[in-house]
Enzyme design. Structure first.
Site, PDB file in Angstrom:
ATOM      1  CB  CYS A  66      -1.041  -0.012   1.303  1.00  0.00           C
ATOM      2  SG  CYS A  66      -0.106  -0.033   2.646  1.00  0.00           S
TER       3      CYS A  66
ATOM      4  CB  CYS B 115       4.267  -0.554   2.005  1.00  0.00           C
ATOM      5  SG  CYS B 115       3.227  -1.622   2.888  1.00  0.00           S
TER       6      CYS B 115
ATOM      7  CG  ASP C   2      56.612  -4.387  24.178  1.00  0.00           C
ATOM      8  OD1 ASP C   2      57.034  -3.874  25.016  1.00  0.00           O
ATOM      9  OD2 ASP C   2      55.966  -5.159  23.534  1.00  0.00           O
TER      10      ASP C   2
END
Length: 846
Positions: free
Chosen positions: A83, A86, A505
């Site tokens: 519809c 929608c 590191d």
């Protein structure tokens, strides 16, 4: 800026560095737009978008500036619409997607046609929006969605080649008639005695007009509007130059009385051939630009179009877009893995070289992660999808490379400052050139003034300036990605070039990050053999959760020394000393030397060995069985195989290397001595790494920090360049500037290698681009004419201008041949302390 969105748009109409500057200025003037970076080579714009700006205002600004964002149109087939309400919901859902310009929903045909800005939104985004609203959608086969950039570039190159071919066919008779009369003896007389010179000029007029209104029309439809806006670009220079030559020739042909007799000449061939040569340059540029994005295309091509999903244990072939997190997939031998996941069944070696740069296939078994885009080996695997679509590792890599390729390096600022005034300055120089020739030039002064003015306009097009930096960045970062080096931030490409110190590191970066049993020395008094001693010690240590205990247990399992699991009773942990238990009826003690002293056990035969191992950075334990010293056990976090060679390679690059670690100084110094590290900063807590970097940076030194990206985020962010060693799957390390997909320091060396070669390539391009214009503009203006009688032809000027751009692009493409400095073959063949951890059994002297 809070609540900003990163956008990457495709922009039309940019042809030179001046265009880049105008696009940047226009977008920076929009309230809410920041961090604008324009890339001429890829014809894209990257920016941060925040309130009050939106996509529509950005698109409107680009339209007004004369450089519109490319639009795409897609036609979606939408299910479940029944519809008008929608329709409204679908319309609102699609219109709410950032980047959508207009939506037209048709209930009768159950379709939605969406116009959107390319780069800001994808067709998948639109499909997802409609589906999430409750109306499943899919792209129809007749969609006119935007082509892949590669296809577009190929199409542009073919289109330019067609234009150039047509222009060349039309211009060839013009060139032959005019230049032949000047260069071939007797040709002038032949034309005069046959068709006549006026007829020759009329033929040239017709053919040149066809060239200009046909293949050359693009220069005028873009160049004159830009000139009228007060923002002339390369097209403006070509349009003005060729128009001047053409209109002068038209006057000479149809109203010769308006010109002095000695100035009655035509330059139709100049206008026509200039268009041909510039179109040739554009076609070659389009081809070269397409090749600069080869790395992105290769990465995109790693994703298969379909995958085998198991539903109720039955295989189904489905499109890749339909895979969802949690799906169970089957990958057969030799197939490419569709998405990121975790192996649930089967075992196979997977080739991950296209992701990590590591050539050796990796064994994958149940519980192991696998990465989409990698290639399965001989075995069959079942895996559960953990990340799909835009969340996969491969998608993250592609986004990183795209962002780096669109980045603006600090060196580009020089180009921007120059090109802001370059084209207007060139037009001013051209006007002054014409005036000077008219005032003091020899006869025919008007003709000479025209030739010199047109030559200045044509030769000064700043195409090469605009292409010099972005093409090298695109090719360099793309090649780096193929080596497993991802530049998350493009300016790191330049930043690495000025680094003086590389700080590393230790745990997880230099070392494997997991202790291993490195040495096991038996006493000659031990009544038991090595496997049995190791079995008893491992059984005792298996009761402990300490990392050293786990290292001993793993070594025993790897050597299959455990056999039937010994029975352990009366286990006791002696705080500060070690552990004790009854193992298969033997009284077993494992701990420090003070435990042995406390229990009255003689360890004098092992003390020299213990001291030597401690000096090499090992953690040493003693083992006693039934009251007798049985063995000396040494545990260490071993260096990764490539660490030593990588540090030597960094030294070869003229870099100083430092190590920052929380370990005790003795261990740190031992590792430094083993690897050749220059500076050691030991005993540093995780939050003290930033202070350590500040100390290293004293004296104006620039520091790069290399960490594993897990607990090193503050240091990665603080360093001038943060380099994170990734895991091969977790590449989204936000604090890092550079992410290494491989797990060791070879990638660091390759990152510096790519950076230095790319920056050298950029400097070469800029030197050529600026030097070319600086040197040839005076020549085009007639500087050499008084001394040598030389005046540059506009045709030669057009050829030189096209050659300049082609040189810059070709030079940038050389970076595609860049080879890694370090690969698997450069890794040391497991030197002592760097290879796989091995437990060596040696008898101790009595």
């Amino acid at each position: 800026m809070p609540d900003t969105t990163q956008l990457r748009l495709s922009v039309e109409g940019m042809s030179c560095a001046s265009c880049v500057g105008r696009v940047e200025r226009a977008l920076n003037a929009v309230d809410g737009v920041s961090d604008v970076s324009v890339n001429l080579a890829s014809e894209t714009v990257q920016l941060s978008l925040g309130a009050p700006a939106d996509i529509a205002s950005v698109a409107a600004t680009l339209d007004e500036a004369g450089y519109p964002a490319r639009r795409g149109r897609v036609r979606l087939s939408v299910a479940s619409m029944s519809c008008a309400s929608c329709m409204g919901r679908v319309d609102r859902a699609l219109a709410a997607v950032p980047g959508v310009l207009s939506v037209n929903v048709n209930l009768a045909s159950e379709t939605a046609t969406v116009d959107y800005v390319e780069g800001a939104v994808t067709v998948d985004d639109l499909i997802r929006a409609a589906t999430d609203a409750g109306y499943p959608a899919e792209a129809t086969e007749d969609t006119a969605a935007a082509q892949d950039t590669t296809d577009r570039k190929q199409t542009e190159a073919r289109e330019m080649a067609r234009h150039m071919t047509l222009a060349a066919v039309l211009a060839l008779p013009v060139f032959a008639l005019e230049m032949g009369a000047h260069l071939i003896p007797g040709m002038h007389e032949l034309i005069g005695s046959t068709i006549g010179h006026q007829t020759s000029w009329l033929i040239q007029f017709v053919l040149t007009t066809l060239v200009l209104i046909g293949p050359g029309r693009m220069f005028y439809t873009k160049g004159f509007p830009a000139l009228l806006r007060g923002a002339p670009d390369m097209n403006s220079l070509v349009a003005v130059g060729t128009s001047a030559a053409y209109l002068y020739s038209v006057v000479a042909t149809f109203a010769p009385a308006l010109l002095p007799e000695q100035s009655r000449a035509v330059y139709f061939e100049a206008a026509a051939v200039i268009v041909v040569l510039i179109l040739l340059g554009r076609a070659l540029e389009a081809r070269a630009k397409g090749r600069t994005g080869a790395a992105i295309r290769a990465l995109v091509g790693l994703t298969p179009r379909t995958a085998t999903v198991l539903r109720n244990d039955t295989p189904h072939e489905v499109p890749i877009d339909e895979i969802q997190t949690g799906d169970l997939l089957l990958v057969r031998p030799g197939e490419r893995i569709a998405t990121d996941g975790e192996v649930t069944q089967g075992s196979a070696h997977v080739d991950e070289s296209m992701i990590t740069g590591e050539p050796v296939p990796v064994l994958k078994s149940p519980g192991d992660p696998i990465t989409g885009g990698t290639v399965n080996g001989a075995g069959s695997l079942r895996f559960r999808a953990t990340r799909v679509g835009a969340d996969t590792t491969l998608s993250q890599i592609i986004r990183m490379v795209e962002q780096a390729q669109g980045a603006k390096l600090p060196i580009q600022g020089l180009v921007d400052r120059v090109t802001l005034w370059f084209v207007p300055a060139v037009m001013t120089v051209a006007v002054l050139t014409v005036l000077v020739w008219l005032l003091i030039g020899p006869a025919p002064a008007l003709t000479m003034a025209l030739v010199a003015g047109v030559s200045v306009l044509i030769i000064a097009c700043p195409c090469a300036m605009g292409l010099a930096t972005p093409t090298s960045i695109m090719v360099g970062t793309g090649r780096a990605a193929e080596m497993g080096v991802l530049f998350r931030k493009g300016d790191a490409l330049q930043g690495l070039g000025s680094v003086d110190v590389v700080a590393l590191d230790k745990t997880g970066t230099l070392t494997r990050g997991r202790p291993e049993l490195t040495d096991m020395i038996l006493t000659e008094y031990s009544p038991l053999d090595r496997p049995r001693v190791l079995s008893l010690i491992a059984a005792l240590e298996a009761q402990s959760e300490h990392p050293i205990a786990q290292a001993i247990t793993r070594a025993a399992e790897a050597e299959d020394a455990t056999g039937p699991r010994p029975n352990v009773t009366d286990f006791a942990a002696i705080t500060g000393y070690g552990v004790r238990a009854n193992v298969d009826g033997h009284d077993v003690l494992v701990g420090a030397d003070r435990l042995m002293t406390r229990e009255g056990i003689d360890i004098s035969a092992l003390q020299d060995r213990e001291k030597a191992l401690a000096e090499r950075g090992r953690t040493v334990l003693f083992a006693a069985i039934d009251g007798q010293a049985a063995a000396l056990v040494a545990v260490a976090d071993p260096l990764k195989p490539a660490s030593g060679a990588a540090i030597a390679a960094l030294h070869d690059l003229g870099l100083s290397v430092a190590m920052i670690t929380g370990d005790k100084p003795e261990t740190a110094r031992a590792i430094a001595a083993e690897t050749g590290i220059d500076h050691v900063i030991a005993g540093v807590l995780p939050d003290g790494k930033v202070s350590a970097l500040d100390d290293l940076a004293k004296g104006g030194r620039r520091v790069a920090f290399v960490g594993d990206g897990i607990n090193d985020a503050p240091a990665l962010a603080r360093a001038d360049v943060g380099i994170a060693i990734g895991t091969g799957t977790d590449v989204a390390i936000e604090s890092a500037d550079v992410v290494l997909m491989s797990g060791d320091l070879r990638g660091v060396v390759n990152a510096f290698h790519v950076s230095r070669h790319t920056m050298r390539n950029i400097r070469q391009n800029l030197f050529w681009a600026f030097g070319y214009n600086t040197a040839l503009i005076p020549v085009a203006a007639g500087l050499l004419y008084p001394a040598f009688g030389l005046l540059l032809s506009p045709i030669l000027a057009a050829g030189a201008m096209a050659l300049s751009s082609i040189f810059v692009l070709s030079n940038a493409l050389r970076l595609r041949r860049l080879r890694p400095v370090m690969d698997e073959g450069h890794s040391p063949a497991h030197p002592e302390g760097q290879g796989e951890a091995t437990a060596k059994a040696e008898p101790a002297a009595a």
